[in-house]
Scaffold this motif. Sequence first.
Motif, PDB file in Angstrom:
ATOM      1  N   GLU A   9       0.865  -1.180   0.000  1.00  0.00           N
ATOM      2  CA  GLU A   9       0.000   0.000   0.000  1.00  0.00           C
ATOM      3  C   GLU A   9       0.898   1.224   0.000  1.00  0.00           C
ATOM      4  O   GLU A   9       1.903   1.270   0.711  1.00  0.00           O
ATOM      5  CB  GLU A   9      -0.891   0.008   1.239  1.00  0.00           C
ATOM      6  N   LEU A  10       0.517   2.211  -0.778  1.00  0.00           N
ATOM      7  CA  LEU A  10       1.301   3.428  -0.895  1.00  0.00           C
ATOM      8  C   LEU A  10       0.427   4.629  -0.547  1.00  0.00           C
ATOM      9  O   LEU A  10      -0.790   4.574  -0.699  1.00  0.00           O
ATOM     10  CB  LEU A  10       1.823   3.588  -2.324  1.00  0.00           C
ATOM     11  N   ILE A  11       1.053   5.709  -0.079  1.00  0.00           N
ATOM     12  CA  ILE A  11       0.325   6.947   0.137  1.00  0.00           C
ATOM     13  C   ILE A  11       1.108   8.089  -0.475  1.00  0.00           C
ATOM     14  O   ILE A  11       2.321   8.005  -0.658  1.00  0.00           O
ATOM     15  CB  ILE A  11       0.039   7.218   1.626  1.00  0.00           C
ATOM     16  N   GLY A  41       6.956   3.610   6.192  1.00  0.00           N
ATOM     17  CA  GLY A  41       7.132   2.486   5.264  1.00  0.00           C
ATOM     18  C   GLY A  41       6.386   2.680   3.955  1.00  0.00           C
ATOM     19  O   GLY A  41       6.910   2.380   2.883  1.00  0.00           O
ATOM     20  N   GLN A  42       5.172   3.205   4.023  1.00  0.00           N
ATOM     21  CA  GLN A  42       4.392   3.430   2.802  1.00  0.00           C
ATOM     22  C   GLN A  42       5.045   4.499   1.929  1.00  0.00           C
ATOM     23  O   GLN A  42       5.076   4.370   0.703  1.00  0.00           O
ATOM     24  CB  GLN A  42       2.956   3.819   3.149  1.00  0.00           C
ATOM     25  N   ARG A  43       5.556   5.544   2.510  1.00  0.00           N
ATOM     26  CA  ARG A  43       6.229   6.595   1.729  1.00  0.00           C
ATOM     27  C   ARG A  43       7.558   6.087   1.158  1.00  0.00           C
ATOM     28  O   ARG A  43       7.927   6.418   0.039  1.00  0.00           O
ATOM     29  CB  ARG A  43       6.458   7.847   2.589  1.00  0.00           C
ATOM     30  N   ARG A  44       8.288   5.284   1.932  1.00  0.00           N
ATOM     31  CA  ARG A  44       9.538   4.712   1.430  1.00  0.00           C
ATOM     32  C   ARG A  44       9.255   3.823   0.219  1.00  0.00           C
ATOM     33  O   ARG A  44       9.945   3.897  -0.798  1.00  0.00           O
ATOM     34  CB  ARG A  44      10.225   3.911   2.543  1.00  0.00           C
ATOM     35  N   ASP A  45       8.210   2.999   0.308  1.00  0.00           N
ATOM     36  CA  ASP A  45       7.820   2.160  -0.827  1.00  0.00           C
ATOM     37  C   ASP A  45       7.393   2.998  -2.018  1.00  0.00           C
ATOM     38  O   ASP A  45       7.727   2.685  -3.158  1.00  0.00           O
ATOM     39  CB  ASP A  45       6.685   1.204  -0.438  1.00  0.00           C
ATOM     40  N   CYS A  83      -4.050 -10.704  -3.946  1.00  0.00           N
ATOM     41  CA  CYS A  83      -4.132  -9.312  -3.534  1.00  0.00           C
ATOM     42  C   CYS A  83      -5.577  -8.958  -3.193  1.00  0.00           C
ATOM     43  O   CYS A  83      -6.487  -9.752  -3.423  1.00  0.00           O
ATOM     44  CB  CYS A  83      -3.574  -8.390  -4.605  1.00  0.00           C
ATOM     45  N   GLU A  84      -5.753  -7.768  -2.670  1.00  0.00           N
ATOM     46  CA  GLU A  84      -7.075  -7.267  -2.338  1.00  0.00           C
ATOM     47  C   GLU A  84      -7.246  -5.885  -2.926  1.00  0.00           C
ATOM     48  O   GLU A  84      -6.307  -5.085  -2.930  1.00  0.00           O
ATOM     49  CB  GLU A  84      -7.248  -7.177  -0.815  1.00  0.00           C
ATOM     50  N   VAL A  85      -8.455  -5.606  -3.405  1.00  0.00           N
ATOM     51  CA  VAL A  85      -8.831  -4.289  -3.904  1.00  0.00           C
ATOM     52  C   VAL A  85     -10.256  -4.005  -3.442  1.00  0.00           C
ATOM     53  O   VAL A  85     -11.015  -4.938  -3.175  1.00  0.00           O
ATOM     54  CB  VAL A  85      -8.728  -4.185  -5.447  1.00  0.00           C
ATOM     55  N   PRO A  86     -10.646  -2.737  -3.370  1.00  0.00           N
ATOM     56  CA  PRO A  86     -12.036  -2.441  -3.044  1.00  0.00           C
ATOM     57  C   PRO A  86     -12.956  -3.014  -4.126  1.00  0.00           C
ATOM     58  O   PRO A  86     -12.660  -2.922  -5.314  1.00  0.00           O
ATOM     59  CB  PRO A  86     -12.102  -0.915  -3.032  1.00  0.00           C
ATOM     60  N   ALA A  87     -14.052  -3.617  -3.707  1.00  0.00           N
ATOM     61  CA  ALA A  87     -15.008  -4.203  -4.659  1.00  0.00           C
ATOM     62  C   ALA A  87     -16.021  -3.127  -5.042  1.00  0.00           C
ATOM     63  O   ALA A  87     -17.131  -3.091  -4.541  1.00  0.00           O
ATOM     64  CB  ALA A  87     -15.696  -5.420  -4.057  1.00  0.00           C
ATOM     65  N   PHE A  90       4.301  -5.368  -5.555  1.00  0.00           N
ATOM     66  CA  PHE A  90       3.511  -4.664  -6.561  1.00  0.00           C
ATOM     67  C   PHE A  90       2.453  -3.804  -5.894  1.00  0.00           C
ATOM     68  O   PHE A  90       2.050  -4.041  -4.764  1.00  0.00           O
ATOM     69  CB  PHE A  90       2.862  -5.656  -7.530  1.00  0.00           C
ATOM     70  N   ALA A  91       2.032  -2.770  -6.607  1.00  0.00           N
ATOM     71  CA  ALA A  91       0.989  -1.863  -6.139  1.00  0.00           C
ATOM     72  C   ALA A  91      -0.059  -1.736  -7.239  1.00  0.00           C
ATOM     73  O   ALA A  91       0.278  -1.611  -8.412  1.00  0.00           O
ATOM     74  CB  ALA A  91       1.576  -0.501  -5.812  1.00  0.00           C
ATOM     75  N   ILE A  92      -1.321  -1.784  -6.826  1.00  0.00           N
ATOM     76  CA  ILE A  92      -2.437  -1.696  -7.763  1.00  0.00           C
ATOM     77  C   ILE A  92      -3.162  -0.383  -7.545  1.00  0.00           C
ATOM     78  O   ILE A  92      -3.443  -0.002  -6.407  1.00  0.00           O
ATOM     79  CB  ILE A  92      -3.434  -2.861  -7.541  1.00  0.00           C
TER      80      ILE A  92
END
Length: 155
Positions: free
Chosen positions: A12-14, A66-70, A118-122, A144-146
């Motif tokens: 997850e990224l922000i 961690g999310q910002r580093r990714d 993986c999971e995504v909002p349905a 990976f990021a979706i």
Amino acid sequence: MSGSDREPRQVELIGPVAQVFTYSIAAGLMLLGPVLAWTGDSLWSGLCPAIITFPIGVAIAVTTYGQRRDAKRFRAVGVISTAEIVAVRIRKGGEDPDVAELRVHISGPGFDMFKADCEVPAGIPRPRIGDRLQVVVDPSDCTFAIGYDHLFERD
């Protein structure tokens, strides 16, 4: 593929605005106890809330870091790729939004195709078998990021 010995993992990224927001919340939670102790009648009036809020604030700050580093890593080395959905399971969210648990095959330039969960909002429309999603992959470790469109724009 150099990362073939590792298990593929969704990250997850922000963005920078969310970073400021979450760091502000984390700082507020970490400072709540000392502020209450300073403004309250005793040290205990701040210590009791701090026992709960301080660790939550630290956890939020560490997760945000961690999310910002990714996000920075994906911006630098990410490969724009395609994920084809091969299995879908909708998990009812109750009060929360439904979540689609997906099994995908990810392929792109510079690495071998790999399978991942993986999971995504349905959302609407719901993901279906055969749909293709755009993803960003770090081939070195199969992360990976979706759904982060800002990563797909190249200068």
